[in-house]
Scaffold this motif. Structure first.
Motif, mmCIF file in Angstrom:
data_model
loop_
_atom_site.group_PDB
_atom_site.id
_atom_site.type_symbol
_atom_site.label_atom_id
_atom_site.label_comp_id
_atom_site.label_asym_id
_atom_site.label_seq_id
_atom_site.Cartn_x
_atom_site.Cartn_y
_atom_site.Cartn_z
ATOM 1 N N ALA A 196 0.832 -1.207 0.000
ATOM 2 C CA ALA A 196 0.000 0.000 0.000
ATOM 3 C C ALA A 196 0.866 1.256 0.000
ATOM 4 O O ALA A 196 0.576 2.234 -0.714
ATOM 5 C CB ALA A 196 -0.934 0.001 1.204
ATOM 6 N N GLY A 197 1.943 1.234 0.792
ATOM 7 C CA GLY A 197 2.837 2.378 0.833
ATOM 8 C C GLY A 197 3.512 2.636 -0.502
ATOM 9 O O GLY A 197 3.603 3.775 -0.968
ATOM 10 N N ALA A 198 4.001 1.568 -1.130
ATOM 11 C CA ALA A 198 4.635 1.713 -2.442
ATOM 12 C C ALA A 198 3.643 2.231 -3.470
ATOM 13 O O ALA A 198 3.989 3.029 -4.352
ATOM 14 C CB ALA A 198 5.218 0.375 -2.883
ATOM 15 N N SER A 199 2.388 1.798 -3.344
ATOM 16 C CA SER A 199 1.361 2.212 -4.295
ATOM 17 C C SER A 199 1.083 3.700 -4.195
ATOM 18 O O SER A 199 1.106 4.418 -5.207
ATOM 19 C CB SER A 199 0.079 1.410 -4.069
ATOM 20 O OG SER A 199 -0.931 1.790 -4.980
ATOM 21 N N PHE A 200 0.829 4.199 -2.980
ATOM 22 C CA PHE A 200 0.512 5.628 -2.912
ATOM 23 C C PHE A 200 1.752 6.501 -3.082
ATOM 24 O O PHE A 200 1.642 7.704 -3.336
ATOM 25 C CB PHE A 200 -0.299 5.992 -1.658
ATOM 26 C CG PHE A 200 0.418 6.007 -0.345
ATOM 27 C CD1 PHE A 200 1.410 6.925 -0.070
ATOM 28 C CD2 PHE A 200 0.053 5.120 0.664
ATOM 29 C CE1 PHE A 200 2.045 6.964 1.158
ATOM 30 C CE2 PHE A 200 0.675 5.155 1.906
ATOM 31 C CZ PHE A 200 1.672 6.078 2.145
ATOM 32 N N ALA A 201 2.937 5.899 -2.985
ATOM 33 C CA ALA A 201 4.161 6.649 -3.265
ATOM 34 C C ALA A 201 4.421 6.778 -4.762
ATOM 35 O O ALA A 201 5.321 7.504 -5.175
ATOM 36 C CB ALA A 201 5.356 5.987 -2.582
ATOM 37 N N GLY A 202 3.658 6.035 -5.578
ATOM 38 C CA GLY A 202 3.777 6.168 -7.025
ATOM 39 C C GLY A 202 4.646 5.143 -7.709
ATOM 40 O O GLY A 202 5.026 5.329 -8.874
ATOM 41 N N SER A 311 3.684 11.101 15.761
ATOM 42 C CA SER A 311 3.019 12.409 15.753
ATOM 43 C C SER A 311 2.919 12.987 14.348
ATOM 44 O O SER A 311 2.013 13.781 14.053
ATOM 45 C CB SER A 311 3.772 13.388 16.662
ATOM 46 O OG SER A 311 5.113 13.556 16.224
ATOM 47 N N ARG A 312 3.815 12.593 13.482
ATOM 48 C CA ARG A 312 3.800 13.053 12.084
ATOM 49 C C ARG A 312 3.007 12.120 11.191
ATOM 50 O O ARG A 312 2.172 12.558 10.380
ATOM 51 C CB ARG A 312 5.249 13.144 11.577
ATOM 52 C CG ARG A 312 5.407 13.476 10.095
ATOM 53 C CD ARG A 312 6.826 13.173 9.641
ATOM 54 N NE ARG A 312 7.122 11.732 9.672
ATOM 55 C CZ ARG A 312 8.347 11.227 9.613
ATOM 56 N NH1 ARG A 312 9.395 12.034 9.563
ATOM 57 N NH2 ARG A 312 8.521 9.921 9.641
ATOM 58 N N ASP A 313 3.240 10.807 11.346
ATOM 59 C CA ASP A 313 2.730 9.848 10.370
ATOM 60 C C ASP A 313 1.295 9.393 10.622
ATOM 61 O O ASP A 313 0.524 9.217 9.679
ATOM 62 C CB ASP A 313 3.657 8.626 10.318
ATOM 63 C CG ASP A 313 5.044 8.973 9.803
ATOM 64 O OD1 ASP A 313 5.181 10.023 9.151
ATOM 65 O OD2 ASP A 313 5.982 8.201 10.052
ATOM 66 N N PHE A 314 0.918 9.164 11.886
ATOM 67 C CA PHE A 314 -0.429 8.649 12.152
ATOM 68 C C PHE A 314 -1.521 9.600 11.657
ATOM 69 O O PHE A 314 -2.432 9.178 10.947
ATOM 70 C CB PHE A 314 -0.620 8.373 13.638
ATOM 71 C CG PHE A 314 0.127 7.182 14.179
ATOM 72 C CD1 PHE A 314 1.054 6.488 13.415
ATOM 73 C CD2 PHE A 314 -0.097 6.750 15.480
ATOM 74 C CE1 PHE A 314 1.746 5.398 13.928
ATOM 75 C CE2 PHE A 314 0.575 5.660 16.000
ATOM 76 C CZ PHE A 314 1.500 4.986 15.224
ATOM 77 N N PRO A 315 -1.481 10.897 12.014
ATOM 78 C CA PRO A 315 -2.541 11.797 11.528
ATOM 79 C C PRO A 315 -2.578 11.887 10.004
ATOM 80 O O PRO A 315 -3.662 11.945 9.402
ATOM 81 C CB PRO A 315 -2.181 13.147 12.157
ATOM 82 C CG PRO A 315 -1.359 12.802 13.355
ATOM 83 C CD PRO A 315 -0.572 11.591 12.948
ATOM 84 N N MET A 316 -1.401 11.889 9.376
ATOM 85 C CA MET A 316 -1.347 11.975 7.920
ATOM 86 C C MET A 316 -1.987 10.754 7.271
ATOM 87 O O MET A 316 -2.776 10.871 6.320
ATOM 88 C CB MET A 316 0.105 12.096 7.454
ATOM 89 C CG MET A 316 0.282 12.046 5.935
ATOM 90 S SD MET A 316 2.016 11.917 5.450
ATOM 91 C CE MET A 316 2.431 10.258 6.010
ATOM 92 N N GLN A 323 -9.747 10.266 3.099
ATOM 93 C CA GLN A 323 -9.872 10.782 1.732
ATOM 94 C C GLN A 323 -10.063 9.680 0.698
ATOM 95 O O GLN A 323 -10.252 9.963 -0.485
ATOM 96 C CB GLN A 323 -8.620 11.599 1.372
ATOM 97 C CG GLN A 323 -8.455 12.884 2.160
ATOM 98 C CD GLN A 323 -7.114 13.546 1.895
ATOM 99 O OE1 GLN A 323 -6.254 13.011 1.175
ATOM 100 N NE2 GLN A 323 -6.912 14.721 2.462
ATOM 101 N N GLY A 324 -10.004 8.420 1.137
ATOM 102 C CA GLY A 324 -10.148 7.305 0.210
ATOM 103 C C GLY A 324 -8.886 6.955 -0.541
ATOM 104 O O GLY A 324 -8.924 6.198 -1.515
ATOM 105 N N ARG A 325 -7.733 7.432 -0.074
ATOM 106 C CA ARG A 325 -6.462 7.196 -0.762
ATOM 107 C C ARG A 325 -5.657 6.048 -0.158
ATOM 108 O O ARG A 325 -4.650 5.631 -0.726
ATOM 109 C CB ARG A 325 -5.628 8.480 -0.737
ATOM 110 C CG ARG A 325 -6.292 9.650 -1.444
ATOM 111 C CD ARG A 325 -5.604 10.964 -1.120
ATOM 112 N NE ARG A 325 -4.196 10.934 -1.479
ATOM 113 C CZ ARG A 325 -3.288 11.767 -0.980
ATOM 114 N NH1 ARG A 325 -3.632 12.668 -0.072
ATOM 115 N NH2 ARG A 325 -2.031 11.689 -1.362
#
Length: 360
Positions: A196-202, A311-316, A323-325
């Motif tokens: 999933a991470g690789a996918s949304f990273a492009g 604190s940076r990654d969880f909210p993002m 957002q459905g992403r």
């Protein structure tokens, strides 16, 4: 203090017990959280099997979300009613990593100072300093990361461990980006998080590797563009064939045994990156030709908690989900009760589920 029900591992390899535990009132810097949901993670099974340490009895559970019920003295950025995902990297702010601006590598993370106990006063060792297979748990306030309460607890809590470890392995540690080829070996919760991470990273090409056809089918739901059944073909040859004969730019080992690490090493392109995020056991050893390590260049990395900064990654990531992403809901195979944790371990071991989630 409060009496609640919790899941306790009393000895190596023994079935877990649901029993009454005592949760103290929060002391300085601490918080009591009413747990709403907690995922069943392989790490909890490792604790039960004595694979982490022998500090039994353990209060299991750590992939959790819930609502802050009370806070102790000195807690200024957390109030009762806050919706939080629990983390096991409450950064200290003063160690040598934190002082250099690298808090994601904090070497002195915080846990609650007071122990939770059994009724007879026996201190419990909370899994990863959390212990969230319980109606309430006591943690350090820094282990509470506030996120958007619009997210379902059963989904948001998964960021507390496995899913974050996988996403972070791809994005934070591996640096996956647009146009990259990425191979992921092992397609459980962590591996699918990496996909999933690789996918949304492009990433342009995402190759899922596993021996279980069901897991390969799950991997496609998270963005895998190709699958390799390692029970039928040679992993290294298959990855090379799918990358024009060169190997992948990034290979993530989400299994963590010598055989899969060696596959990852040889399945990457020259100057490519290998990331180890699967957790090995203490007796495992690795042997590689040092000339190959030198001659192939690139980077061999380990990813601890996905090199995340909660604190940076969880909210993002919660925002991306809303957002459905980011399809976090697809990780949840079933919702269960506390009394079903032992059977959930069996299902997880047998590959029947991606994630069972205890919902209170």
């Amino acid at each position: 203090m409060t009496e609640v029900r919790g899941v306790v591992a009393t000895g190596k390899g023994k079935p877990v017990e649901v029993t009454t535990i005592i949760v103290p009132d929060p002391g300085p810097g601490e918080a009591v959280v009413r747990v709403q949901a907690c995922g069943v993670c392989h790490t909890d099974l490792h604790y039960r099997e004595g694979g982490i340490n022998d500090e039994f009895p353990f209060l299991l559970g750590h992939e959790a979300a819930g609502v802050v019920e009370s806070v102790g003295a000195g807690v200024v950025d957390l109030v009762p009613g806050d919706f939080v995902v629990l983390n096991w990297r409450a950064v200290c702010g003063v160690c040598r990593a934190c002082r250099r601006g690298r808090s994601q590598y904090c070497f002195d993370t915080h846990n609650a100072a007071q122990p939770m106990t059994l009724l007879d006063g026996t201190a419990l060792s909370p899994a990863l300093g959390i212990g969230a297979f319980a109606e309430k748990t006591l943690v350090h306030a820094g282990q509470c990361t506030k996120v958007d309460p619009a997210a379902r607890p059963a989904v948001a809590g998964l960021l507390g461990c496995g899913v974050m470890a996988g996403i972070g392995a791809a994005v934070n540690t591996g640096g996956a980006g647009p146009g990259d080829s990425v191979a992921v070996i092992g397609c459980g919760g962590v591996g699918d998080g990496a996909i999933a991470g690789a996918s949304f990273a492009g990433a342009r090409r995402i190759i899922a590797v596993d021996k279980d056809p069901a897991k390969l089918a799950w991997a496609e739901e998270f963005g895998a563009t190709h699958t390799v059944n390692a029970a039928e073909v040679d992993t290294v040859a298959a990855v090379r064939e799918l990358t024009d004969g060169f190997g992948a730019d990034l290979v993530i080992d989400a299994v963590g045994v010598p055989a899969t690490y060696e596959q990852a090493f040889y399945a990457r392109d020259l100057a490519g990156t290998v990331v180890l995020v699967g957790v090995p056991t203490p007796e495992m050893k690795l042997e590689l030709p040092l000339l190959e390590v030198f001659g192939r260049g690139g980077a061999l990395k380990s990813s601890w908690y996905g090199d995340c900064l909660p604190s940076r990654d969880f909210p993002m990531l919660v925002e991306m989900y809303l957002q459905g992403r980011l399809p976090l809901e697809k990780f949840v195979t079933e919702e269960i009760s506390l009394d079903q944790v032992e059977s959930a371990f069996t299902k997880m071991h047998d590959g029947e589920v991606l994630r069972s989630v205890v919902v209170f």
